[in-house]
Structure formats: structure tokens, C-alpha cells
Motif scaffolding. Structure first.
Motif, PDB file in Angstrom:
ATOM      1  N   GLU A  85     107.891  91.971  15.358  1.00 50.03           N
ATOM      2  CA  GLU A  85     109.225  92.258  15.894  1.00 50.03           C
ATOM      3  C   GLU A  85     109.920  90.997  16.393  1.00 50.03           C
ATOM      4  O   GLU A  85     111.148  90.958  16.467  1.00 50.03           O
ATOM      5  N   GLN A  86     109.142  89.974  16.715  1.00 48.54           N
ATOM      6  CA  GLN A  86     109.706  88.691  17.151  1.00 48.54           C
ATOM      7  C   GLN A  86     109.884  87.728  15.975  1.00 48.54           C
ATOM      8  O   GLN A  86     110.251  86.575  16.161  1.00 48.54           O
ATOM      9  N   GLY A  87     109.582  88.210  14.763  1.00 46.63           N
ATOM     10  CA  GLY A  87     109.705  87.363  13.586  1.00 46.63           C
ATOM     11  C   GLY A  87     108.531  86.406  13.429  1.00 46.63           C
ATOM     12  O   GLY A  87     108.657  85.376  12.782  1.00 46.63           O
ATOM     13  N   LEU A  88     107.382  86.775  14.011  1.00 48.58           N
ATOM     14  CA  LEU A  88     106.212  85.903  14.006  1.00 48.58           C
ATOM     15  C   LEU A  88     105.009  86.584  13.379  1.00 48.58           C
ATOM     16  O   LEU A  88     104.948  87.803  13.286  1.00 48.58           O
ATOM     17  N   GLU A  89     104.050  85.791  12.995  1.00 48.36           N
ATOM     18  CA  GLU A  89     102.719  86.243  12.636  1.00 48.36           C
ATOM     19  C   GLU A  89     101.806  85.042  12.803  1.00 48.36           C
ATOM     20  O   GLU A  89     102.256  83.963  13.182  1.00 48.36           O
ATOM     21  N   PHE A  90     100.530  85.234  12.560  1.00 48.43           N
ATOM     22  CA  PHE A  90      99.634  84.087  12.653  1.00 48.43           C
ATOM     23  C   PHE A  90      98.648  84.120  11.507  1.00 48.43           C
ATOM     24  O   PHE A  90      98.349  85.155  10.946  1.00 48.43           O
ATOM     25  N   PHE A  91      98.200  82.926  11.161  1.00 49.09           N
ATOM     26  CA  PHE A  91      97.219  82.755  10.096  1.00 49.09           C
ATOM     27  C   PHE A  91      95.937  82.210  10.702  1.00 49.09           C
ATOM     28  O   PHE A  91      95.985  81.360  11.599  1.00 49.09           O
ATOM     29  N   PHE A  92      94.808  82.678  10.204  1.00 47.49           N
ATOM     30  CA  PHE A  92      93.531  82.102  10.599  1.00 47.49           C
ATOM     31  C   PHE A  92      93.397  80.748   9.917  1.00 47.49           C
ATOM     32  O   PHE A  92      93.663  80.624   8.713  1.00 47.49           O
ATOM     33  N   ILE A  93      92.988  79.749  10.672  1.00 48.76           N
ATOM     34  CA  ILE A  93      92.827  78.418  10.093  1.00 48.76           C
ATOM     35  C   ILE A  93      91.391  77.910  10.181  1.00 48.76           C
ATOM     36  O   ILE A  93      91.012  76.996   9.454  1.00 48.76           O
ATOM     37  N   GLU A  94      90.597  78.504  11.076  1.00 54.57           N
ATOM     38  CA  GLU A  94      89.199  78.105  11.180  1.00 54.57           C
ATOM     39  C   GLU A  94      88.417  79.209  11.878  1.00 54.57           C
ATOM     40  O   GLU A  94      88.931  79.853  12.796  1.00 54.57           O
ATOM     41  N   THR A  95      87.209  79.438  11.425  1.00 55.87           N
ATOM     42  CA  THR A  95      86.332  80.404  12.080  1.00 55.87           C
ATOM     43  C   THR A  95      84.934  79.820  12.158  1.00 55.87           C
ATOM     44  O   THR A  95      84.581  78.892  11.432  1.00 55.87           O
ATOM     45  N   GLY A  96      84.149  80.395  13.038  1.00 57.82           N
ATOM     46  CA  GLY A  96      82.760  79.988  13.138  1.00 57.82           C
ATOM     47  C   GLY A  96      81.965  81.064  13.840  1.00 57.82           C
ATOM     48  O   GLY A  96      82.513  81.868  14.593  1.00 57.82           O
ATOM     49  N   CYS A  97      80.676  81.086  13.570  1.00 58.87           N
ATOM     50  CA  CYS A  97      79.815  82.099  14.167  1.00 58.87           C
ATOM     51  C   CYS A  97      78.411  81.523  14.321  1.00 58.87           C
ATOM     52  O   CYS A  97      77.920  80.839  13.422  1.00 58.87           O
ATOM     53  N   GLN A  98      77.815  81.789  15.461  1.00 58.87           N
ATOM     54  CA  GLN A  98      76.413  81.439  15.687  1.00 58.87           C
ATOM     55  C   GLN A  98      75.646  82.736  15.868  1.00 58.87           C
ATOM     56  O   GLN A  98      76.041  83.595  16.672  1.00 58.87           O
ATOM     57  N   PHE A  99      74.555  82.857  15.148  1.00 64.66           N
ATOM     58  CA  PHE A  99      73.771  84.090  15.151  1.00 64.66           C
ATOM     59  C   PHE A  99      72.592  83.930  16.102  1.00 64.66           C
ATOM     60  O   PHE A  99      71.867  82.950  16.048  1.00 64.66           O
ATOM     61  N   LYS A 100      72.424  84.919  16.960  1.00 64.89           N
ATOM     62  CA  LYS A 100      71.422  84.825  18.014  1.00 64.89           C
ATOM     63  C   LYS A 100      70.419  85.976  17.982  1.00 64.89           C
ATOM     64  O   LYS A 100      69.424  85.933  18.663  1.00 64.89           O
ATOM     65  N   GLY A 101      70.727  87.014  17.231  1.00 68.71           N
ATOM     66  CA  GLY A 101      69.858  88.180  17.147  1.00 68.71           C
ATOM     67  C   GLY A 101      70.305  89.059  15.993  1.00 68.71           C
ATOM     68  O   GLY A 101      71.178  88.678  15.217  1.00 68.71           O
TER      69      GLY A 101
END
Length: 146
Positions: free
Chosen positions: A58-74
Motif C-alpha cells: 500500500e506504500q508502494g514498497l516491497e522487499f527482496f531477499f538478498i542473503e540468507t544463512g542457517c546453522q543447524f544445531k539439532g
């Protein structure tokens, strides 16, 4: 952000149940699904603070993912109930980063930590634009109250 989440027990969490389709041949959640869980939790967090997808559109905006990361612990398994904690940990000029931590509800075991960095863009041009002040204020209010 390779060191993982700085505040794993954020004030907001999104509950999820592991579906059979989320698991692999070894019987536990397939690794990439943790990023899906992080995405769902970040979206729920943004909606909860009034800055969800529709509000931004509604504000004329959106966002794009540019980087992700995940560490697995269990490991999580079919029908495990999860709590995916989420927060916006950093806001830059035109970007923000969400941090998430995935816990199993029954024993509070930390299963994974992750992050998603996003850039705010103008919907029409697709060009980066400053993160709006109302977004900054909504995050600050929510995090101060958590």
C-alpha cells in the motif's frame, strides 16, 4: 553473520508443526525447510508489527531477499511442534536483517538459527529505497516492549 543469531529467544515466535512433506529419507526435517520456517516467522513478525506484505504494498514498497544463512544445531521430526523466534536485528538505509531461532516446543531444544537480509525497493522501479520511518518505529516499539 556467520556466527548465527545474536538473540535466539526473541520476544516474538511463530508456531509451526512439522509436516511429513518437510522430512527427508532420514526421517528428519530436510535442511532447506529451516529457511522456509525462518521466512514464515519473519513474515508473521512483520505482520504482527503492522508492516506486513500488504501494508508495504500500500506504500508502494516491497522487499527482496538478498542473503540468507542457517546453522543447524539439532533435528526435528514429523509432527514435532516448533516455535520459530523472530526479530528484526538490524535496519540499514535501505535494508534490514531478520534473525530467527527454531526451537522444539516439547523440550525447548534449539534446532537451528538463521538470518534473512532484505532490501526495501520501490514496487514500480524495483530500485532500492530507504526503509520507511514507520517501519523503523514499529520495530523499535515492538523490540522495546519485548
Amino acid at each position: 553473520m556467520g556466527d548465527g543469531v545474536t538473540n535466539p529467544q526473541a520476544g516474538f515466535y511463530h508456531p509451526l508443526a512439522v509436516r511429513f512433506a518437510d522430512t527427508d529419507a532420514q526421517g528428519h526435517v530436510y535442511f532447506s525447510n529451516y529457511l522456509v520456517y525462518c521466512d514464515e516467522a519473519l513474515s508473521a513478525y512483520l505482520e504482527a508489527i503492522g508492516c506486513g506484505w500488504r501494508a508495504l504494498q500500500e506504500q508502494g514498497l516491497e522487499f527482496f531477499f538478498i542473503e540468507t544463512g542457517c546453522q543447524f544445531k539439532g533435528r526435528a521430526y514429523f509432527e514435532d511442534l516448533l516455535q520459530v523466534h523472530a526479530r528484526v536485528a538490524r535496519i540499514g538505509i535501505s535494508s534490514f536483517t531478520g534473525e530467527m531461532a527454531v526451537y522444539r516446543e516439547t523440550d525447548d531444544a534449539l534446532l537451528a538459527t538463521g538470518f534473512i537480509s532484505c532490501v526495501m525497493v520501490d514496487r514500480e522501479t524495483g530500485q532500492p529505497t530507504p526503509v520507511p520511518q514507520d517501519f523503523r518505529d514499529a520495530v523499535a516499539r515492538f523490540e522495546a516492549a519485548s
